[in-house]
Write a protein that holds these residues in place. Sequence first.
Motif, PDB file in Angstrom:
ATOM      1  N   GLN A  99      68.420 -11.626 -94.455  1.00 13.74           N
ATOM      2  CA  GLN A  99      69.241 -10.913 -93.469  1.00 13.74           C
ATOM      3  C   GLN A  99      68.405  -9.997 -92.570  1.00 13.74           C
ATOM      4  O   GLN A  99      68.785  -9.711 -91.439  1.00 13.74           O
ATOM      5  CB  GLN A  99      70.325 -10.082 -94.177  1.00 13.74           C
ATOM      6  N   ASN A 100      67.264  -9.543 -93.102  1.00 11.96           N
ATOM      7  CA  ASN A 100      66.437  -8.559 -92.363  1.00 11.96           C
ATOM      8  C   ASN A 100      65.238  -9.179 -91.646  1.00 11.96           C
ATOM      9  O   ASN A 100      64.459  -8.456 -91.031  1.00 11.96           O
ATOM     10  CB  ASN A 100      65.895  -7.485 -93.327  1.00 11.96           C
ATOM     11  N   LEU A 101      65.052 -10.487 -91.764  1.00 14.62           N
ATOM     12  CA  LEU A 101      63.852 -11.118 -91.224  1.00 14.62           C
ATOM     13  C   LEU A 101      63.760 -10.982 -89.711  1.00 14.62           C
ATOM     14  O   LEU A 101      64.702 -11.326 -88.983  1.00 14.62           O
ATOM     15  CB  LEU A 101      63.820 -12.602 -91.588  1.00 14.62           C
ATOM     16  N   THR A 102      62.624 -10.493 -89.247  1.00 19.08           N
ATOM     17  CA  THR A 102      62.332 -10.419 -87.812  1.00 19.08           C
ATOM     18  C   THR A 102      61.499 -11.652 -87.425  1.00 19.08           C
ATOM     19  O   THR A 102      60.927 -12.319 -88.306  1.00 19.08           O
ATOM     20  CB  THR A 102      61.507  -9.159 -87.500  1.00 19.08           C
ATOM     21  N   PRO A 103      61.400 -11.964 -86.146  1.00 20.98           N
ATOM     22  CA  PRO A 103      60.531 -13.079 -85.733  1.00 20.98           C
ATOM     23  C   PRO A 103      59.085 -12.892 -86.220  1.00 20.98           C
ATOM     24  O   PRO A 103      58.446 -13.863 -86.637  1.00 20.98           O
ATOM     25  CB  PRO A 103      60.621 -13.041 -84.200  1.00 20.98           C
ATOM     26  N   ASN A 104      58.572 -11.652 -86.179  1.00 18.60           N
ATOM     27  CA  ASN A 104      57.207 -11.391 -86.649  1.00 18.60           C
ATOM     28  C   ASN A 104      57.064 -11.672 -88.141  1.00 18.60           C
ATOM     29  O   ASN A 104      56.058 -12.229 -88.591  1.00 18.60           O
ATOM     30  CB  ASN A 104      56.797  -9.941 -86.369  1.00 18.60           C
ATOM     31  N   ALA A 105      58.072 -11.278 -88.922  1.00 14.86           N
ATOM     32  CA  ALA A 105      58.038 -11.519 -90.368  1.00 14.86           C
ATOM     33  C   ALA A 105      58.059 -13.014 -90.664  1.00 14.86           C
ATOM     34  O   ALA A 105      57.371 -13.487 -91.584  1.00 14.86           O
ATOM     35  CB  ALA A 105      59.211 -10.824 -91.052  1.00 14.86           C
ATOM     36  N   LEU A 106      58.820 -13.761 -89.882  1.00 18.30           N
ATOM     37  CA  LEU A 106      58.854 -15.225 -90.041  1.00 18.30           C
ATOM     38  C   LEU A 106      57.488 -15.842 -89.748  1.00 18.30           C
ATOM     39  O   LEU A 106      57.042 -16.733 -90.468  1.00 18.30           O
ATOM     40  CB  LEU A 106      59.903 -15.836 -89.099  1.00 18.30           C
ATOM     41  N   VAL A 107      56.837 -15.361 -88.705  1.00 20.29           N
ATOM     42  CA  VAL A 107      55.498 -15.861 -88.355  1.00 20.29           C
ATOM     43  C   VAL A 107      54.520 -15.574 -89.494  1.00 20.29           C
ATOM     44  O   VAL A 107      53.739 -16.451 -89.900  1.00 20.29           O
ATOM     45  CB  VAL A 107      55.003 -15.230 -87.023  1.00 20.29           C
ATOM     46  N   ARG A 108      54.567 -14.343 -90.031  1.00 17.82           N
ATOM     47  CA  ARG A 108      53.657 -13.972 -91.133  1.00 17.82           C
ATOM     48  C   ARG A 108      53.916 -14.849 -92.357  1.00 17.82           C
ATOM     49  O   ARG A 108      52.974 -15.285 -93.023  1.00 17.82           O
ATOM     50  CB  ARG A 108      53.821 -12.492 -91.492  1.00 17.82           C
ATOM     51  N   ALA A 109      55.187 -15.110 -92.665  1.00 24.08           N
ATOM     52  CA  ALA A 109      55.528 -15.940 -93.829  1.00 24.08           C
ATOM     53  C   ALA A 109      55.026 -17.366 -93.634  1.00 24.08           C
ATOM     54  O   ALA A 109      54.484 -17.971 -94.563  1.00 24.08           O
ATOM     55  CB  ALA A 109      57.032 -15.919 -94.061  1.00 24.08           C
ATOM     56  N   GLU A 110      55.194 -17.905 -92.429  1.00 24.61           N
ATOM     57  CA  GLU A 110      54.735 -19.275 -92.157  1.00 24.61           C
ATOM     58  C   GLU A 110      53.209 -19.352 -92.215  1.00 24.61           C
ATOM     59  O   GLU A 110      52.650 -20.322 -92.745  1.00 24.61           O
ATOM     60  CB  GLU A 110      55.252 -19.743 -90.784  1.00 24.61           C
ATOM     61  N   GLU A 111      52.527 -18.335 -91.702  1.00 24.09           N
ATOM     62  CA  GLU A 111      51.058 -18.299 -91.803  1.00 24.09           C
ATOM     63  C   GLU A 111      50.614 -18.255 -93.258  1.00 24.09           C
ATOM     64  O   GLU A 111      49.646 -18.918 -93.648  1.00 24.09           O
ATOM     65  CB  GLU A 111      50.510 -17.084 -91.040  1.00 24.09           C
ATOM     66  N   ALA A 112      51.322 -17.470 -94.070  1.00 29.07           N
ATOM     67  CA  ALA A 112      50.999 -17.372 -95.506  1.00 29.07           C
ATOM     68  C   ALA A 112      51.230 -18.713 -96.198  1.00 29.07           C
ATOM     69  O   ALA A 112      50.451 -19.122 -97.076  1.00 29.07           O
ATOM     70  CB  ALA A 112      51.840 -16.279 -96.162  1.00 29.07           C
ATOM     71  N   ARG A 113      52.292 -19.423 -95.804  1.00 32.01           N
ATOM     72  CA  ARG A 113      52.577 -20.744 -96.394  1.00 32.01           C
ATOM     73  C   ARG A 113      51.462 -21.737 -96.071  1.00 32.01           C
ATOM     74  O   ARG A 113      50.968 -22.458 -96.959  1.00 32.01           O
ATOM     75  CB  ARG A 113      53.909 -21.289 -95.863  1.00 32.01           C
ATOM     76  N   LEU A 114      51.039 -21.775 -94.801  1.00 36.19           N
ATOM     77  CA  LEU A 114      49.988 -22.703 -94.384  1.00 36.19           C
ATOM     78  C   LEU A 114      48.655 -22.368 -95.059  1.00 36.19           C
ATOM     79  O   LEU A 114      47.907 -23.268 -95.459  1.00 36.19           O
ATOM     80  CB  LEU A 114      49.839 -22.676 -92.859  1.00 36.19           C
ATOM     81  N   ALA A 115      48.374 -21.063 -95.205  1.00 38.91           N
ATOM     82  CA  ALA A 115      47.137 -20.638 -95.879  1.00 38.91           C
ATOM     83  C   ALA A 115      47.148 -21.081 -97.338  1.00 38.91           C
ATOM     84  O   ALA A 115      46.117 -21.517 -97.877  1.00 38.91           O
ATOM     85  CB  ALA A 115      46.981 -19.119 -95.782  1.00 38.91           C
ATOM     86  N   CYS A 116      48.303 -20.984 -97.972  1.00 35.50           N
ATOM     87  CA  CYS A 116      48.446 -21.406 -99.369  1.00 35.50           C
ATOM     88  C   CYS A 116      48.166 -22.908 -99.497  1.00 35.50           C
ATOM     89  O   CYS A 116      47.414 -23.342-100.371  1.00 35.50           O
ATOM     90  CB  CYS A 116      49.856 -21.071 -99.863  1.00 35.50           C
ATOM     91  N   ASP A 117      48.748 -23.697 -98.603  1.00 29.72           N
ATOM     92  CA  ASP A 117      48.533 -25.154 -98.633  1.00 29.72           C
ATOM     93  C   ASP A 117      47.072 -25.523 -98.382  1.00 29.72           C
ATOM     94  O   ASP A 117      46.597 -26.559 -98.867  1.00 29.72           O
ATOM     95  CB  ASP A 117      49.409 -25.847 -97.574  1.00 29.72           C
TER      96      ASP A 117
END
Length: 199
Positions: free
Chosen positions: A95-113
């Motif tokens: 509910q609180n996710l900002t566009p910046n937070a989404l970008v950071r989460a996606e970057e973290a996902r790609l780094a993990c992979d």
Amino acid sequence: MSATIADTIYDNLSQQIITGALTAGEKLRQDHIARAFDTSHVPVREALLRLQAHGLAKSEPRRGMRVTALDPVEMREVIEMRVALEPLALQYAVQNLTPNALVRAEEARLACDAAETMPEWEARNRAFHRAILTPCGLPRLLRTIDDLHIASARYLFAHWRPKWEQRVDSDHAALMQAIQKKDTAGAVSILVRHIRRAS
């Protein structure tokens, strides 16, 4: 906030315990650690107390501070706590996710992979989970989840290291898709399945 010498010692020792470089029952000698980090005993004591608080070490009468053993019963408790607490954090986070937070989460996902070793993957896996949960804005809950992730990490190294291989985590990808759509129920369902699968 800059890292202190106690932070550095804690980070170093906790990583060694998580990865199994320091084994269960191994003595954590203050004088040896102080010499290795070229410091006094004060930050070493602080770091050891933090290891103890996170369940990675324990003080035994007349035997000093030692690395704790992996306990299967405790591990089951950790999994059940994660299943209860992480979905709670995720419900608020979505509910609180900002566009910046989404970008950071996606970057973290790609780094993990992209991780090429298990220690690298484990650290990035924790970073991904932290990235999707941090927007919940509940610091006490996040600290508890961080502790549970540390306990889970030891189990992952002990049981998955021989079988680990670099791969794309389909659960992480599905989680991100649900989060981006603000599908809270879907995201929670994927997260619970993911936690249980890892155990």
